[in-house]
Design a protein around this motif. Structure first.
Motif, PDB file in Angstrom:
ATOM      1  N   VAL A 126       0.842  -1.202   0.000  1.00  0.00           N
ATOM      2  CA  VAL A 126       0.000   0.000   0.000  1.00  0.00           C
ATOM      3  C   VAL A 126       0.879   1.254   0.000  1.00  0.00           C
ATOM      4  N   MET A 127       1.901   1.232   0.827  1.00  0.00           N
ATOM      5  CA  MET A 127       2.834   2.365   0.864  1.00  0.00           C
ATOM      6  C   MET A 127       3.518   2.558  -0.489  1.00  0.00           C
ATOM      7  N   SER A 128       3.861   1.452  -1.133  1.00  0.00           N
ATOM      8  CA  SER A 128       4.524   1.563  -2.428  1.00  0.00           C
ATOM      9  C   SER A 128       3.590   2.148  -3.479  1.00  0.00           C
ATOM     10  N   VAL A 129       2.330   1.757  -3.469  1.00  0.00           N
ATOM     11  CA  VAL A 129       1.362   2.303  -4.436  1.00  0.00           C
ATOM     12  C   VAL A 129       1.223   3.806  -4.240  1.00  0.00           C
ATOM     13  N   ILE A 130       1.122   4.238  -3.000  1.00  0.00           N
ATOM     14  CA  ILE A 130       0.992   5.678  -2.718  1.00  0.00           C
ATOM     15  C   ILE A 130       2.251   6.414  -3.168  1.00  0.00           C
ATOM     16  N   TYR A 131       3.402   5.877  -2.838  1.00  0.00           N
ATOM     17  CA  TYR A 131       4.663   6.523  -3.203  1.00  0.00           C
ATOM     18  C   TYR A 131       4.842   6.581  -4.722  1.00  0.00           C
ATOM     19  N   TYR A 132       4.637   5.448  -5.388  1.00  0.00           N
ATOM     20  CA  TYR A 132       4.777   5.422  -6.849  1.00  0.00           C
ATOM     21  C   TYR A 132       3.790   6.393  -7.504  1.00  0.00           C
ATOM     22  N   SER A 133       2.568   6.411  -7.029  1.00  0.00           N
ATOM     23  CA  SER A 133       1.555   7.292  -7.608  1.00  0.00           C
ATOM     24  C   SER A 133       1.952   8.757  -7.443  1.00  0.00           C
ATOM     25  N   PHE A 134       2.496   9.093  -6.297  1.00  0.00           N
ATOM     26  CA  PHE A 134       2.931  10.466  -6.049  1.00  0.00           C
ATOM     27  C   PHE A 134       4.037  10.877  -7.014  1.00  0.00           C
ATOM     28  N   ILE A 135       5.070  10.071  -7.094  1.00  0.00           N
ATOM     29  CA  ILE A 135       6.200  10.399  -7.971  1.00  0.00           C
ATOM     30  C   ILE A 135       5.756  10.398  -9.434  1.00  0.00           C
ATOM     31  N   LEU A 136       4.951   9.437  -9.818  1.00  0.00           N
ATOM     32  CA  LEU A 136       4.482   9.379 -11.200  1.00  0.00           C
ATOM     33  C   LEU A 136       3.553  10.537 -11.543  1.00  0.00           C
ATOM     34  N   THR A 137       2.797  11.033 -10.585  1.00  0.00           N
ATOM     35  CA  THR A 137       1.945  12.198 -10.821  1.00  0.00           C
ATOM     36  C   THR A 137       2.799  13.425 -11.122  1.00  0.00           C
ATOM     37  N   ILE A 138       3.857  13.611 -10.351  1.00  0.00           N
ATOM     38  CA  ILE A 138       4.760  14.741 -10.602  1.00  0.00           C
ATOM     39  C   ILE A 138       5.431  14.588 -11.963  1.00  0.00           C
ATOM     40  N   LEU A 139       5.919  13.398 -12.260  1.00  0.00           N
ATOM     41  CA  LEU A 139       6.569  13.159 -13.556  1.00  0.00           C
ATOM     42  C   LEU A 139       5.600  13.395 -14.716  1.00  0.00           C
ATOM     43  N   THR A 140       4.374  12.950 -14.558  1.00  0.00           N
ATOM     44  CA  THR A 140       3.377  13.139 -15.609  1.00  0.00           C
ATOM     45  C   THR A 140       3.116  14.619 -15.852  1.00  0.00           C
ATOM     46  N   TYR A 141       2.983  15.379 -14.774  1.00  0.00           N
ATOM     47  CA  TYR A 141       2.760  16.820 -14.927  1.00  0.00           C
ATOM     48  C   TYR A 141       3.932  17.472 -15.663  1.00  0.00           C
ATOM     49  N   LEU A 142       5.148  17.172 -15.236  1.00  0.00           N
ATOM     50  CA  LEU A 142       6.316  17.791 -15.858  1.00  0.00           C
ATOM     51  C   LEU A 142       6.429  17.410 -17.328  1.00  0.00           C
ATOM     52  N   GLN A 143       6.188  16.148 -17.647  1.00  0.00           N
ATOM     53  CA  GLN A 143       6.244  15.698 -19.046  1.00  0.00           C
ATOM     54  C   GLN A 143       5.163  16.379 -19.882  1.00  0.00           C
ATOM     55  N   CYS A 144       3.955  16.455 -19.346  1.00  0.00           N
ATOM     56  CA  CYS A 144       2.849  17.066 -20.086  1.00  0.00           C
ATOM     57  C   CYS A 144       3.090  18.557 -20.302  1.00  0.00           C
ATOM     58  N   TYR A 145       3.629  19.237 -19.317  1.00  0.00           N
ATOM     59  CA  TYR A 145       3.944  20.663 -19.457  1.00  0.00           C
ATOM     60  C   TYR A 145       4.991  20.855 -20.555  1.00  0.00           C
ATOM     61  N   ASN A 146       6.057  20.065 -20.505  1.00  0.00           N
ATOM     62  CA  ASN A 146       7.093  20.164 -21.536  1.00  0.00           C
ATOM     63  C   ASN A 146       6.527  19.879 -22.921  1.00  0.00           C
ATOM     64  N   PHE A 147       5.700  18.861 -23.026  1.00  0.00           N
ATOM     65  CA  PHE A 147       5.080  18.517 -24.305  1.00  0.00           C
ATOM     66  C   PHE A 147       4.217  19.668 -24.813  1.00  0.00           C
TER      67      PHE A 147
END
Length: 158
Positions: A126-147
């Motif tokens: 459960v902790m890993s899902v929360i952590y991965y989701s958090f980091i992936l959310t930030i990465l997704t935002y940064l990638q989408c902004y750059n795109f």
């Protein structure tokens, strides 16, 4: 009044976002290894992939809203390049930027509070899902902004 945002500043932002993305990917890989070791040490090694898949599904659900938000921000930032803004336009720009910052801080706060509220007895998966989701959310935002910024640049040159 001078232009609020210029192309050099946007290019610098893209470079900063790229550096942050590299650091976040390294952190994501490091923590994935740590979670895998933790799960294997308690005899639940098979749950590692479950955490990864659930995080991926969460990102699929969140992708469209993140993409729309990042595209809106990129278009707003790009729309003021090379323009002199009036006092009213500057106020509107600052207000939009402030609301976007509030939304980003709220998402960060949600993950932080959610992560901190969990007890030590919470399963590592459960902790890993929360952590991965958090980091992936930030990465997704940064990638989408750059795109979105690169798409705006490409449209401007055409």
């Amino acid at each position: 009044m001078t232009s609020t945002l210029d192309l050099k500043k946007i290019n610098k932002t893209i470079k900063i976002f790229a550096a942050v993305q590299c650091a976040l990917v390294a952190l994501l890989v490091f923590m994935a290894v740590q979670f895998q070791v933790k799960l294997q040490s308690i005899g639940r090694g098979s749950q590692f992939m479950t955490g990864v898949v659930v995080s991926f599904v969460v990102q699929l659900v969140l992708f469209y809203p993140i993409f729309r938000f990042a595209a809106k921000e990129a278009n707003r930032d790009f729309s003021v390049i090379g323009r002199d803004l009036s006092k009213e336009e500057t106020k509107a720009f600052i207000k939009q930027k402030r609301w976007a910052d509030v939304i980003k801080i709220s998402v960060f706060g949600f993950f932080f509070i959610f992560f901190m509220a969990l007890k030590a007895s919470t399963p590592p998966v459960v902790m890993s899902v929360i952590y991965y989701s958090f980091i992936l959310t930030i990465l997704t935002y940064l990638q989408c902004y750059n795109f979105a910024i690169k798409r705006c640049k490409r449209e401007q040159t055409n």
